[in-house]
Write a protein that holds these residues in place. Structure first.
Motif, PDB file in Angstrom:
ATOM      1  N   HIS A   1      58.903 -43.168  67.635  1.00 21.95           N
ATOM      2  CA  HIS A   1      58.256 -43.845  66.508  1.00 21.95           C
ATOM      3  C   HIS A   1      59.312 -44.526  65.645  1.00 21.95           C
ATOM      4  CE1 HIS A   1      54.209 -42.087  66.937  1.00 21.95           C
ATOM      5  NE2 HIS A   1      54.861 -41.058  67.450  1.00 21.95           N
ATOM      6  N   GLY A   2      58.948 -45.648  65.040  1.00 25.02           N
ATOM      7  CA  GLY A   2      59.864 -46.356  64.151  1.00 25.02           C
ATOM      8  C   GLY A   2      60.887 -47.210  64.873  1.00 25.02           C
TER       9      GLY A   2
ATOM     10  N   TYR B   1      61.738 -40.591  61.500  1.00 25.06           N
ATOM     11  CA  TYR B   1      60.915 -40.971  62.646  1.00 25.06           C
ATOM     12  C   TYR B   1      60.907 -39.856  63.695  1.00 25.06           C
ATOM     13  CZ  TYR B   1      61.993 -45.416  60.413  1.00 25.06           C
ATOM     14  OH  TYR B   1      62.162 -46.417  59.493  1.00 25.06           O
TER      15      TYR B   1
ATOM     16  N   THR C   1      63.382 -35.259  65.133  1.00 23.00           N
ATOM     17  CA  THR C   1      63.124 -36.328  64.168  1.00 23.00           C
ATOM     18  C   THR C   1      64.463 -36.977  63.877  1.00 23.00           C
ATOM     19  OG1 THR C   1      63.351 -34.798  62.291  1.00 23.00           O
ATOM     20  CG2 THR C   1      61.118 -35.220  63.087  1.00 23.00           C
TER      21      THR C   1
END
Length: 128
Positions: A85-86, A111, A124
């Motif tokens: 993600h991101g 993210y 993360t």
């Protein structure tokens, strides 16, 4: 008249100076399990293994300075999909084969990097 002994005072001053020097050092970024992240210049390398529903090392936050790159190598015991993600990265994982992603921190934020089947958070990434 009483003589002043300078040694105890000198020891106190040195102890205070040493404590101040230690506290002014910047903290090291978190990197999950000890020894799992290697840094070389502005590229950090991290290896993760997925066995069933177990992620090794355990999911943790990895700090990544803006502009730096995280090279993530993921090996799974089953076919899956890897999603960062991101970073807008999605790639297939083939069982028993290491898949490497290069994630460059462009926008500050936190993210998740995850698999889809089963849905597991691998880590993360905190871009700062």
């Amino acid at each position: 008249m009483r003589a002043i002994r300078p040694l105890p005072y000198a020891v106190c001053v040195l102890a205070l100076v040493g404590a101040a020097a230690c506290s002014s050092a910047s903290p090291q970024p978190s990197a999950g399990a000890a020894g799992s992240v290697a840094t070389s210049g502005s590229v950090r390398r991290l290896s993760v293994q997925v066995t069933g529903t177990t992620v090794t090392p355990a999911p943790a936050q990895v700090d990544l300075p803006v502009g730096s790159t995280l090279e993530l190598s993921v090996t799974s015991d089953h076919d899956d999909e890897l999603h960062a993600h991101g970073f807008d990265v999605e790639t297939p994982l083939k069982a028993g084969t290491a898949t490497t992603l290069r994630l460059t921190g462009k926008e500050p934020g936190v993210y998740e990097v995850e698999t889809h089947e089963p849905a597991l958070t691998l880590l993360t990434v905190a871009v700062r």
